[in-house]
Design a protein around this motif. Structure first.
Motif, PDB file in Angstrom:
ATOM      1  N   HIS A   1      19.209  74.276 -27.063  1.00 60.87           N
ATOM      2  CA  HIS A   1      20.212  74.199 -25.998  1.00 60.87           C
ATOM      3  C   HIS A   1      19.570  74.261 -24.616  1.00 60.87           C
ATOM      4  O   HIS A   1      20.050  73.597 -23.677  1.00 60.87           O
ATOM      5  CB  HIS A   1      21.245  75.305 -26.165  1.00 60.87           C
ATOM      6  N   LEU A   2      18.514  75.046 -24.477  1.00 57.70           N
ATOM      7  CA  LEU A   2      17.816  75.081 -23.188  1.00 57.70           C
ATOM      8  C   LEU A   2      17.205  73.721 -22.873  1.00 57.70           C
ATOM      9  O   LEU A   2      17.281  73.244 -21.728  1.00 57.70           O
ATOM     10  CB  LEU A   2      16.736  76.169 -23.197  1.00 57.70           C
ATOM     11  N   PHE A   3      16.593  73.102 -23.866  1.00 57.85           N
ATOM     12  CA  PHE A   3      16.003  71.781 -23.618  1.00 57.85           C
ATOM     13  C   PHE A   3      17.070  70.799 -23.139  1.00 57.85           C
ATOM     14  O   PHE A   3      16.868  70.063 -22.170  1.00 57.85           O
ATOM     15  CB  PHE A   3      15.321  71.229 -24.866  1.00 57.85           C
ATOM     16  N   LYS A   4      18.209  70.783 -23.826  1.00 51.60           N
ATOM     17  CA  LYS A   4      19.284  69.857 -23.458  1.00 51.60           C
ATOM     18  C   LYS A   4      19.763  70.113 -22.021  1.00 51.60           C
ATOM     19  O   LYS A   4      20.017  69.172 -21.264  1.00 51.60           O
ATOM     20  CB  LYS A   4      20.446  69.976 -24.426  1.00 51.60           C
ATOM     21  N   ALA A   5      19.870  71.383 -21.662  1.00 57.37           N
ATOM     22  CA  ALA A   5      20.318  71.728 -20.312  1.00 57.37           C
ATOM     23  C   ALA A   5      19.266  71.358 -19.271  1.00 57.37           C
ATOM     24  O   ALA A   5      19.588  70.807 -18.212  1.00 57.37           O
ATOM     25  CB  ALA A   5      20.646  73.216 -20.242  1.00 57.37           C
ATOM     26  N   PHE A   6      18.007  71.667 -19.555  1.00 55.96           N
ATOM     27  CA  PHE A   6      16.925  71.345 -18.627  1.00 55.96           C
ATOM     28  C   PHE A   6      16.812  69.828 -18.429  1.00 55.96           C
ATOM     29  O   PHE A   6      16.548  69.350 -17.320  1.00 55.96           O
ATOM     30  CB  PHE A   6      15.594  71.887 -19.144  1.00 55.96           C
ATOM     31  N   ALA A   7      16.986  69.081 -19.515  1.00 57.01           N
ATOM     32  CA  ALA A   7      16.838  67.626 -19.443  1.00 57.01           C
ATOM     33  C   ALA A   7      17.883  66.996 -18.528  1.00 57.01           C
ATOM     34  O   ALA A   7      17.652  65.924 -17.937  1.00 57.01           O
ATOM     35  CB  ALA A   7      16.930  67.024 -20.844  1.00 57.01           C
TER      36      ALA A   7
ATOM     37  N   GLN B   1      24.859  84.574 -24.722  1.00 53.77           N
ATOM     38  CA  GLN B   1      25.877  83.720 -25.325  1.00 53.77           C
ATOM     39  C   GLN B   1      25.514  83.487 -26.788  1.00 53.77           C
ATOM     40  O   GLN B   1      24.373  83.744 -27.197  1.00 53.77           O
ATOM     41  CB  GLN B   1      25.947  82.382 -24.565  1.00 53.77           C
ATOM     42  N   THR B   2      26.462  83.029 -27.560  1.00 53.26           N
ATOM     43  CA  THR B   2      26.194  82.663 -28.951  1.00 53.26           C
ATOM     44  C   THR B   2      25.857  81.179 -29.001  1.00 53.26           C
ATOM     45  O   THR B   2      26.527  80.357 -28.367  1.00 53.26           O
ATOM     46  CB  THR B   2      27.405  82.983 -29.853  1.00 53.26           C
ATOM     47  N   PHE B   3      24.815  80.829 -29.746  1.00 55.19           N
ATOM     48  CA  PHE B   3      24.354  79.446 -29.799  1.00 55.19           C
ATOM     49  C   PHE B   3      24.338  78.933 -31.238  1.00 55.19           C
ATOM     50  O   PHE B   3      23.831  79.611 -32.139  1.00 55.19           O
ATOM     51  CB  PHE B   3      22.930  79.331 -29.237  1.00 55.19           C
ATOM     52  N   SER B   4      24.878  77.753 -31.420  1.00 55.18           N
ATOM     53  CA  SER B   4      24.753  77.018 -32.674  1.00 55.18           C
ATOM     54  C   SER B   4      24.265  75.626 -32.310  1.00 55.18           C
ATOM     55  O   SER B   4      24.756  75.019 -31.342  1.00 55.18           O
ATOM     56  CB  SER B   4      26.094  76.931 -33.413  1.00 55.18           C
ATOM     57  N   LYS B   5      23.306  75.111 -33.063  1.00 52.88           N
ATOM     58  CA  LYS B   5      22.676  73.848 -32.681  1.00 52.88           C
ATOM     59  C   LYS B   5      23.661  72.704 -32.518  1.00 52.88           C
ATOM     60  O   LYS B   5      23.541  71.872 -31.622  1.00 52.88           O
ATOM     61  CB  LYS B   5      21.611  73.464 -33.726  1.00 52.88           C
ATOM     62  N   ASP B   6      24.651  72.636 -33.383  1.00 53.91           N
ATOM     63  CA  ASP B   6      25.558  71.488 -33.380  1.00 53.91           C
ATOM     64  C   ASP B   6      26.749  71.656 -32.441  1.00 53.91           C
ATOM     65  O   ASP B   6      27.559  70.736 -32.291  1.00 53.91           O
ATOM     66  CB  ASP B   6      26.073  71.233 -34.806  1.00 53.91           C
ATOM     67  N   ALA B   7      26.869  72.832 -31.823  1.00 54.46           N
ATOM     68  CA  ALA B   7      27.992  73.083 -30.911  1.00 54.46           C
ATOM     69  C   ALA B   7      27.560  72.798 -29.475  1.00 54.46           C
ATOM     70  O   ALA B   7      26.497  73.231 -29.037  1.00 54.46           O
ATOM     71  CB  ALA B   7      28.468  74.524 -31.043  1.00 54.46           C
ATOM     72  N   GLU B   8      28.394  72.051 -28.750  1.00 53.70           N
ATOM     73  CA  GLU B   8      28.090  71.767 -27.345  1.00 53.70           C
ATOM     74  C   GLU B   8      28.188  73.054 -26.526  1.00 53.70           C
ATOM     75  O   GLU B   8      28.985  73.940 -26.819  1.00 53.70           O
ATOM     76  CB  GLU B   8      29.053  70.724 -26.801  1.00 53.70           C
TER      77      GLU B   8
ATOM     78  N   GLU C   1      28.214  74.554 -22.450  1.00 48.36           N
ATOM     79  CA  GLU C   1      28.200  74.401 -21.002  1.00 48.36           C
ATOM     80  C   GLU C   1      27.591  75.660 -20.409  1.00 48.36           C
ATOM     81  O   GLU C   1      28.146  76.751 -20.579  1.00 48.36           O
ATOM     82  CB  GLU C   1      29.618  74.180 -20.465  1.00 48.36           C
ATOM     83  N   PHE C   2      26.488  75.508 -19.715  1.00 49.28           N
ATOM     84  CA  PHE C   2      25.767  76.680 -19.236  1.00 49.28           C
ATOM     85  C   PHE C   2      26.464  77.379 -18.070  1.00 49.28           C
ATOM     86  O   PHE C   2      26.061  78.481 -17.693  1.00 49.28           O
ATOM     87  CB  PHE C   2      24.324  76.318 -18.894  1.00 49.28           C
ATOM     88  N   LYS C   3      27.516  76.792 -17.551  1.00 45.37           N
ATOM     89  CA  LYS C   3      28.304  77.522 -16.564  1.00 45.37           C
ATOM     90  C   LYS C   3      28.990  78.722 -17.215  1.00 45.37           C
ATOM     91  O   LYS C   3      29.414  79.652 -16.523  1.00 45.37           O
ATOM     92  CB  LYS C   3      29.346  76.605 -15.922  1.00 45.37           C
ATOM     93  N   ASN C   4      29.084  78.695 -18.539  1.00 43.05           N
ATOM     94  CA  ASN C   4      29.662  79.800 -19.298  1.00 43.05           C
ATOM     95  C   ASN C   4      28.601  80.679 -19.946  1.00 43.05           C
ATOM     96  O   ASN C   4      28.900  81.460 -20.847  1.00 43.05           O
ATOM     97  CB  ASN C   4      30.595  79.250 -20.385  1.00 43.05           C
ATOM     98  N   VAL C   5      27.357  80.543 -19.489  1.00 45.71           N
ATOM     99  CA  VAL C   5      26.248  81.293 -20.071  1.00 45.71           C
ATOM    100  C   VAL C   5      25.547  82.107 -18.986  1.00 45.71           C
ATOM    101  O   VAL C   5      24.684  81.588 -18.269  1.00 45.71           O
ATOM    102  CB  VAL C   5      25.222  80.357 -20.746  1.00 45.71           C
TER     103      VAL C   5
ATOM    104  N   ILE D   1      20.721  74.924 -13.960  1.00 46.68           N
ATOM    105  CA  ILE D   1      21.488  74.466 -15.119  1.00 46.68           C
ATOM    106  C   ILE D   1      22.934  74.981 -15.055  1.00 46.68           C
ATOM    107  O   ILE D   1      23.685  74.884 -16.035  1.00 46.68           O
ATOM    108  CB  ILE D   1      20.831  74.889 -16.450  1.00 46.68           C
ATOM    109  N   GLY D   2      23.293  75.538 -13.910  1.00 49.96           N
ATOM    110  CA  GLY D   2      24.676  75.933 -13.678  1.00 49.96           C
ATOM    111  C   GLY D   2      25.046  77.315 -14.146  1.00 49.96           C
ATOM    112  O   GLY D   2      26.226  77.681 -14.158  1.00 49.96           O
ATOM    113  N   SER D   3      24.060  78.116 -14.531  1.00 44.12           N
ATOM    114  CA  SER D   3      24.351  79.439 -15.068  1.00 44.12           C
ATOM    115  C   SER D   3      24.462  80.493 -13.973  1.00 44.12           C
ATOM    116  O   SER D   3      23.666  80.498 -13.031  1.00 44.12           O
ATOM    117  CB  SER D   3      23.253  79.869 -16.048  1.00 44.12           C
ATOM    118  N   PRO D   4      25.413  81.421 -14.128  1.00 43.44           N
ATOM    119  CA  PRO D   4      25.403  82.615 -13.273  1.00 43.44           C
ATOM    120  C   PRO D   4      24.232  83.498 -13.693  1.00 43.44           C
ATOM    121  O   PRO D   4      23.785  83.443 -14.848  1.00 43.44           O
ATOM    122  CB  PRO D   4      26.746  83.290 -13.578  1.00 43.44           C
ATOM    123  N   THR D   5      23.710  84.297 -12.786  1.00 42.39           N
ATOM    124  CA  THR D   5      22.559  85.132 -13.102  1.00 42.39           C
ATOM    125  C   THR D   5      22.851  86.598 -12.823  1.00 42.39           C
ATOM    126  O   THR D   5      23.702  86.936 -12.005  1.00 42.39           O
ATOM    127  CB  THR D   5      21.319  84.714 -12.282  1.00 42.39           C
TER     128      THR D   5
END
Length: 270
Positions: A15-21, A109-116, A118-122, A144-148
């Motif tokens: 998921h990080l790769f997808k967001a970074f890309a 956050q909870t991550f599953s490979k096949d689930a989309e 949105e990093f604004k919610n992470v 990537i749109g994440s709060p910190t």
């Protein structure tokens, strides 16, 4: 432009790769995994490697592997004084080899490979040993749109523990609810609006204020009916444990048992 190397091929790494890309100011230079087949489907999008000696220079190296493997992998990195971070909620920042600049980039956050995702919610929980390194990790998260949130290791550990309760344990309760409905051919889908409303309510009220149900109102008759319906001893034990916890939290009498231990010839003792 922030250059990044990802090490690991699990859910978080993917998921990080997808967001970074997708981010305009982040460049993923390489993606490493010891079993290159796990990331081979991305070979046309990023340079993939399975040899640490081939690692290129980057601003940040993100270790996204199992908790037990973080320390060992950081020791094997063939360079010194680079910013190396891990993504774990329960591993300390000092578990990274001391020859590196160390930090934590923990997506809560909870991550599953096949689930989309949105990093604004992470929310990204950030920890660094050197204050200077905090700013580049914050910039990475914002990109990537994440709060910190700046957290220390102790705060992160309890957040991770709390996450197990509100996510992993809650999901297991969903599974039990699914088993219970299936036992009589009822539709679990009918509970989904309730699940969503429960999650929505806690956004506005504290969990204490949002609590409802037979345990809170000390509805002994309903509690006993539920226990009689449950066929699984494990499910009964969970029901009783959580009922007792709610009763204690909300001031119900401790002697209000969820079973028949305080009965005499079918009549409750007063």
């Amino acid at each position: 432009m922030i250059s990044v190397v990802i090490l690991g091929a699990g859910n978080v790494a993917t998921h990080l790769f997808k967001a970074f890309a997708k981010a305009e100011n982040i460049m993923v230079k390489q993606w490493y995994n010891r079993h290159i087949s796990a990331i081979s489907s991305y070979k046309n999008k990023v340079e993939i490697i399975d040899d640490l000696s081939l690692l290129k220079d980057a601003d940040i190296y993100i270790i996204a592997v199992s908790d037990d493997a973080i320390a060992e992998l950081s020791e094997q990195l063939p360079f010194v004084n680079k910013l190396v971070v891990h993504t774990s909620g329960s591993v300390g920042v000092y578990d990274i080899d001391k020859k590196q600049k160390r930090g934590v980039f923990y997506p809560l956050q909870t991550f599953s490979k096949d689930a989309e995702m949105e990093f604004k919610n992470v929310p990204i929980c950030i920890e660094t040993i050197d204050k200077k390194d905090y700013h580049i990790l914050k910039e990475l998260a914002i990109s990537i749109g994440s709060p910190t949130k700046k957290v220390n290791s102790d705060q992160r550990r309890v957040l991770h523990l709390a996450a197990v309760f509100v996510n992993n344990f809650t999901n297991q309760l969903y599974r039990i609810g699914h088993e219970i409905t299936e036992s009589e051919g009822a539709e679990f889908d009918l509970l989904k609006p309730l699940i969503l409303e429960t999650a929505k309510k806690v956004q506005e009220f504290s969990p204490y204020m949002a609590q409802t149900g037979p345990a809170k109102r000390n509805d002994k008759k309903t509690i006993k009916k539920h226990l009689k319906i449950l066929e699984s001893e494990q499910h009964k034990a969970i029901y009783e444990l959580l009922t007792k916890s709610i009763q204690q939290t909300h001031g119900a009498p401790i002697n209000a048992q969820t079973n028949d231990k305080n009965t005499n010839n079918g009549r409750k003792k007063l």
